[in-house]
Design an enzyme around this catalytic site. Sequence first.
Site, PDB file in Angstrom:
ATOM      1  CE  LYS A 173      38.235  39.688  33.156  1.00  0.00           C
ATOM      2  NZ  LYS A 173      38.352  41.085  33.572  1.00  0.00           N
ATOM      3  CD  GLU A 248      52.773  32.403  38.248  1.00  0.00           C
ATOM      4  OE1 GLU A 248      53.219  32.740  39.353  1.00  0.00           O
ATOM      5  OE2 GLU A 248      53.232  31.455  37.591  1.00  0.00           O
ATOM      6  CB  CYS A 282      52.347  39.462  43.311  1.00  0.00           C
ATOM      7  SG  CYS A 282      53.338  39.334  41.815  1.00  0.00           S
ATOM      8  CD  GLU A 383      48.243  39.600  47.980  1.00  0.00           C
ATOM      9  OE1 GLU A 383      47.109  39.245  47.671  1.00  0.00           O
ATOM     10  OE2 GLU A 383      49.222  39.536  47.211  1.00  0.00           O
TER      11      GLU A 383
HETATM   12  P1  NDP Z   1      41.540  39.366  40.995  1.00  0.00           P
HETATM   13  O1  NDP Z   1      41.710  37.947  41.340  1.00  0.00           O
HETATM   14  O2  NDP Z   1      40.399  40.105  41.571  1.00  0.00           O
HETATM   15  O3  NDP Z   1      41.417  39.556  39.423  1.00  0.00           O
HETATM   16  C1  NDP Z   1      42.361  39.091  38.493  1.00  0.00           C
HETATM   17  C2  NDP Z   1      41.687  38.930  37.147  1.00  0.00           C
HETATM   18  O4  NDP Z   1      40.710  37.895  37.233  1.00  0.00           O
HETATM   19  C3  NDP Z   1      40.942  40.171  36.677  1.00  0.00           C
HETATM   20  O5  NDP Z   1      41.035  40.262  35.272  1.00  0.00           O
HETATM   21  C4  NDP Z   1      39.541  39.850  37.114  1.00  0.00           C
HETATM   22  O6  NDP Z   1      38.593  40.589  36.414  1.00  0.00           O
HETATM   23  C5  NDP Z   1      39.463  38.370  36.784  1.00  0.00           C
HETATM   24  N1  NDP Z   1      38.403  37.619  37.445  1.00  0.00           N
HETATM   25  C6  NDP Z   1      37.742  37.909  38.599  1.00  0.00           C
HETATM   26  N2  NDP Z   1      36.795  36.957  38.848  1.00  0.00           N
HETATM   27  C7  NDP Z   1      36.878  36.048  37.845  1.00  0.00           C
HETATM   28  C8  NDP Z   1      36.174  34.840  37.535  1.00  0.00           C
HETATM   29  N3  NDP Z   1      35.172  34.377  38.280  1.00  0.00           N
HETATM   30  N4  NDP Z   1      36.537  34.173  36.435  1.00  0.00           N
HETATM   31  C9  NDP Z   1      37.530  34.610  35.653  1.00  0.00           C
HETATM   32  N5  NDP Z   1      38.205  35.744  35.866  1.00  0.00           N
HETATM   33  C10 NDP Z   1      37.896  36.462  36.956  1.00  0.00           C
HETATM   34  O7  NDP Z   1      42.916  40.064  41.334  1.00  0.00           O
HETATM   35  P2  NDP Z   1      43.250  41.605  41.248  1.00  0.00           P
HETATM   36  O8  NDP Z   1      43.003  42.133  39.876  1.00  0.00           O
HETATM   37  O9  NDP Z   1      42.603  42.279  42.407  1.00  0.00           O
HETATM   38  O10 NDP Z   1      44.833  41.588  41.424  1.00  0.00           O
HETATM   39  C11 NDP Z   1      45.463  41.590  42.643  1.00  0.00           C
HETATM   40  C12 NDP Z   1      45.915  40.197  43.027  1.00  0.00           C
HETATM   41  O11 NDP Z   1      46.748  39.643  42.037  1.00  0.00           O
HETATM   42  C13 NDP Z   1      46.731  40.183  44.305  1.00  0.00           C
HETATM   43  O12 NDP Z   1      46.311  39.137  45.151  1.00  0.00           O
HETATM   44  C14 NDP Z   1      48.135  39.890  43.812  1.00  0.00           C
HETATM   45  O13 NDP Z   1      48.964  39.285  44.749  1.00  0.00           O
HETATM   46  C15 NDP Z   1      47.888  39.027  42.647  1.00  0.00           C
HETATM   47  N6  NDP Z   1      49.044  39.049  41.742  1.00  0.00           N
HETATM   48  C16 NDP Z   1      49.839  37.934  41.634  1.00  0.00           C
HETATM   49  C17 NDP Z   1      50.973  37.944  40.845  1.00  0.00           C
HETATM   50  C18 NDP Z   1      51.833  36.718  40.680  1.00  0.00           C
HETATM   51  O14 NDP Z   1      52.593  36.679  39.717  1.00  0.00           O
HETATM   52  N7  NDP Z   1      51.773  35.720  41.528  1.00  0.00           N
HETATM   53  C19 NDP Z   1      51.392  39.161  40.131  1.00  0.00           C
HETATM   54  C20 NDP Z   1      50.475  40.257  40.301  1.00  0.00           C
HETATM   55  C21 NDP Z   1      49.348  40.190  41.091  1.00  0.00           C
HETATM   56  P3  NDP Z   1      38.057  41.991  37.029  1.00  0.00           P
HETATM   57  O15 NDP Z   1      39.223  42.806  37.413  1.00  0.00           O
HETATM   58  O16 NDP Z   1      37.346  42.538  35.879  1.00  0.00           O
HETATM   59  O17 NDP Z   1      37.200  41.615  38.192  1.00  0.00           O
END
Ligand code: NDP
Length: 479
Positions: A173, A248, A282, A383
């Site tokens: 997803k 991550e 990130c 963050e």
């Molecule tokens: P989110 O945690 O909101 O979402 C990440 C993914 O998880 C999306 O596909 C989201 O879907 C999905 N998701 C949300 N809730 C659930 C759930 N209950 N069960 C399963 N999946 C779920 O993060 P963001 O998209 O806002 O991304 C930003 C964040 O990602 C920042 O904190 C950033 O630091 C981190 N990040 C970390 C990296 C690393 O390598 N350490 C690299 C890049 C980003 P939907 O969007 O549809 O809600």
Amino acid sequence: MNIQNYINGKFENPISNEWVDNYNPANGEVYGQIPNSSKADVENAYIAAKSEFPSWSQTTLEERSKILVKISELLEANLERFAEAESKDNGKPISLATAVDIPRAASNFRFFGNAITQFSSESHETIGQNAINYTLRQPIGVVGCISPWNLPLYLFTWKIAPAIAAGNCVVAKPSEITPMTAYLLGDICNEAGLPKGVLNIVHGLGSTTGQAIIEHPDIRAISFTGGTETGAHIAKVAAPMFKKLSLELGGKNPNIIFADCDYNDMLETTVRSSFSNQGQICLCGSRIFIEASIYNKFKKDFVEKVKQLRVGHPSEKSTNIGALVSKQHLEKVKNYIEIAKSENSIILCGGNEVSVKGYENGYYLQPTIIEVKTDLCRINQEEVFGPVVTIMPFNTEEDVLKMANQVKYGLSATIWTNDLKRTMRMSKLIEVGIIWINTWMLRDLRTPFGGVKASGIGREGGFEALRFFTEAKNVCIKY
Ligand code: NDP
């Protein structure tokens, strides 16, 4: 334009026929819809993956490798189309999508297509007992891959490529906010001859579609990149089912600048490490610590350089800073700027929304530099994930080490110095998973990638990823 789920090699509407709007961040308008997939859609994706697994897991490494490399070539051949789609969906400058996002997605497939041919098992002779042990590294079965919106295809493929290279079948997803390039990938997979059911892409909300993936009792491993809170939630759901987890998560990375560094190189790279992709990476160095003797010079030069960055429509080649990904995210980042003001921090430049002519409803923000008085204020601890960095001086190596570690996150750090002994000392003591010395974001896909503390658990990249996506089974033979 409506996008569809990709299940069992075919494009399908969601069973419920419910849809979610997809926005163009550059003008704030809805430009398409994505499936609001339910548990039933995830189940269909799981069934397709499960039925294909016995065959895919027995496909020769040569054949798997050939298909992955073909996907990579097709992505390269479609670079322009994919870069345009990524830029429109995410708001990032087209120049960045063309130079970084799509080439890296192609590299992910090529790299793991080649890496799997070099991945091997270990064997251990148990001397004195007439026994030999060998380790089977078997694919897990059906695995779940969930990725965020900031580097959409780049991070989506960073998970999918090693998962399928290792012989698993995938239910994936992408973020609901940036689904487009994941949708386009389906066609490429079919063209490259990836057997149906190996990769299944289900679109929808995190709280429903994502939740259905992490709750599924027979999806045995979850590779997730996203926010720390979501990661904690996933860990809670997955733990009682003993799923394998790679998380991550967020970062609040220190960029530590010593007076003996190569100043011009540091300055140029620091502009990049602060504001690339609107600061929505990130790995961005969002807390900048500068040795006191060069603090005033750095402050003046950095502000001057950042003021020259051009905020504009993502499709224009001259744009340095595009649109933030969503209205909601823009509000979050603006709110942090208000928090900084209320903490008596000083806004040295930026801090305001930008109205781009012709695209007045887009989500544009000036690159913002904030001078903080203490590293313990909220703007320096939480963050923000936007075009906002803090700066403050330090006096000694001990002081800056303490500040670097005095945060709940531990993803990456950058150090600028020409003192080799100092780099060795500090690299041991900084609590992060990735350190760059005199550079930033220089990536070698063989290296372990991931964070410590609230930045997650597990490592991706190279053989680490192939180990994650396989189970080790030891066989002991007495002779
Ligand atoms: P989110 O945690 O909101 O979402 C990440 C993914 O998880 C999306 O596909 C989201 O879907 C999905 N998701 C949300 N809730 C659930 C759930 N209950 N069960 C399963 N999946 C779920 O993060 P963001 O998209 O806002 O991304 C930003 C964040 O990602 C920042 O904190 C950033 O630091 C981190 N990040 C970390 C990296 C690393 O390598 N350490 C690299 C890049 C980003 P939907 O969007 O549809 O809600």
